[in-house]
Scaffold this active site. Structure first.
Site, short mmCIF file in Angstrom:
data_model
loop_
_atom_site.label_atom_id
_atom_site.label_comp_id
_atom_site.label_asym_id
_atom_site.label_seq_id
_atom_site.Cartn_x
_atom_site.Cartn_y
_atom_site.Cartn_z
N ASP A 95 14.82 6.25 8.73
CA ASP A 95 14.36 7.40 8.82
C ASP A 95 14.81 8.11 7.64
OD1 ASP A 95 13.22 9.56 9.77
OD2 ASP A 95 14.32 10.20 11.56
N ALA A 96 13.49 8.07 6.87
CA ALA A 96 13.78 8.75 5.15
C ALA A 96 12.93 9.94 5.07
CB ALA A 96 13.23 7.58 4.32
N LYS A 97 11.66 10.08 5.67
CA LYS A 97 10.62 10.99 5.56
C LYS A 97 10.56 11.16 4.04
CE LYS A 97 11.57 13.16 10.08
NZ LYS A 97 12.68 12.35 10.52
N ARG A 98 10.35 10.30 3.41
CA ARG A 98 10.08 10.16 1.77
C ARG A 98 8.39 10.53 1.62
NH1 ARG A 98 15.06 10.36 2.41
NH2 ARG A 98 16.41 8.79 0.88
#
Lengths: 294, 294
Positions: A95-98
């Site tokens: 879960d990085a939301k990059r």
């Protein structure tokens, strides 16, 4: 998912101040830097949570922020938690939301899904099976993630309509054509994906908050073959039984993430005071409820 | 900025395959893991670049993806590059482009701008003076970043209208009220900021791509006291001389970032073959051009 009869993803958002008792005790006596000791405690905690619920879930979803704040030892701990989950037969969604320009997006993809060529040999990435991505900067910032994912048999889940109240600020804005921004993003996510020959499901997923179930049917219409990652069940107020439209293309069309509601289940009224036992009961309850919907 | 007469920010996006010769040679002989050797080489390279241009710039802007892909050694190298830049009197902008729900946003803020309380003592974060943030998920995902920034004398730069071609996909969408999405985001960024008593500038900045200079005047109208971080000069095609409207509230109203155009200046036609010398010349050229505009 068939083998485990589960669509549940265990979110791991470890707060060093709120670990299961065993984790803290096991490392508290060591003499280390604060970051080293905290990272070791977080790792022990996450391993224990994985061990408690592994039979009821299909994947873990580590929140990268919680490991990054512990510096280099945090990154090392994350790697070991990922390896532990994989050894238990679980998938890993980072879960990085990059989201970043092309060369930087490629670097994030190398970091999480692939590997990095260097003059000193190949540097392996985290080895995640999927990562979350932010669409704000446009399709050219998602393309390198998707390309690297495809090369590595992995996937990408793009934020579409999220579970937090602030989703109303920009995601819900009405566009000149009468659609909402999240509907436009959904359309692009559908176009970006390629459906697998066996599953019929797209290799490009969408993050769809479980706290706005009124949108789930519309999102399924816009993205008929897209796997949905559904956060917001439990602590954020979403209910599993409201998510049935997500499963229209089959049970694998919806992955339900839960973190605090599982990890802190022992603090609920009437629950077992044993963290592992209470977590197992809650994860199993979620698994059974979701599996029965489709 | 006054002391250095510079508005230039040095972007650090190190690719282990394209380091200055000295960096690779200095560590190539060691026996280490690929990640350890590559991180050491990246660190040597970044220190050399900082040393070469420190007099012409006010800040470094490390691209976190480039360090994260080298694992725990990459994070340790990033910390040492940050310390080195600070020792040279430079500010540090962590190019992270983070955005997440409240508790996770707080964890990112702790990681980059603040510190994390743990039972083992306080874990210091990276110690950056500012970070970049992604607005897609809404104001409640930016608030914890701003709060932590204020507590630590730091700042946040929110993506508004970026420099990549994909900015047209969502940022440029026309809303029902006739505005573009980036105009709406700009309005919220203006509202979120608090202007400092001395500088008159807001503590909440905006990332405004230098590749779309036609938007800079409009963005300055919407955000009259907001510091602009202006990427896209050089390799991405933006030109310093097109950015004059950014400096309306004073020279500190616009920070111009350049990375590849400085670091790879020695590869340009007619340039000095010495990487450090060519970088110094290019950084000084940018500094002089920008300072002369305001």
């Amino acid at each position: 998912m068939d083998a485990r009869q589960s669509q549940i993803v265990l979110g791991l958002d470890p707060d060093p101040q709120r670990l299961w008792p065993g984790g803290t005790a096991a490392t508290g006596g060591h003499t280390r830097t604060p970051s080293g000791a905290a990272a070791a405690a977080v790792e022990t905690h996450c391993r224990a949570v994985v061990d408690a619920v592994a039979d009821a879930v299909v994947a873990i979803k580590p929140q990268l922020a919680c490991f990054e704040r512990l510096g280099a030892p945090g990154r090392a701990a994350l790697g070991r938690v990922v390896d532990h989950a994989k050894a238990a037969g679980l998938l890993v969604l980072a879960d990085a939301k990059r989201g970043d320009i092309d060369v930087s997006a490629l670097a994030y993809a190398q970091s999480l899904l692939g590997s990095t060529p260097t003059p000193f040999g190949t540097v392996d990435g985290l080895g995640a099976d999927a990562m979350t991505a932010n669409p704000y900067m446009g399709v050219d910032t998602m393309a390198p993630l998707l390309q690297t994912a495809r090369t590595n048999g992995a996937g990408v889940f793009v934020l579409v309509r999220t579970s937090n109240p602030g989703a109303a600020d920009f995601e819900d804005l009405e566009l000149a054509d009468g659609r909402r921004l999240w509907e436009r993003v959904a359309g692009r996510v559908h176009e970006l994906g390629v459906a697998g020959p066996e599953s019929g499901l797209s290799d490009t997923g969408a993050v769809v908050g479980a706290t706005a179930p009124e949108h789930v049917a519309r999102l399924r219409e816009l993205m008929p073959t897209t796997p949905f990652l559904l956060p917001g069940v439990g602590a954020q107020g979403g209910r599993v039984q409201d998510l049935a439209p997500a499963f229209a293309p089959g049970r694998a069309g919806g992955l339900i993430t839960a973190s605090r509601s599982i990890v802190n289940a022992h603090t609920a009224a009437g629950a077992s005071p044993d963290p592992a036992g209470a977590a197992r009961v809650e994860a199993e309850r979620l698994r059974e409820t979701a599996w029965g919907l489709a």
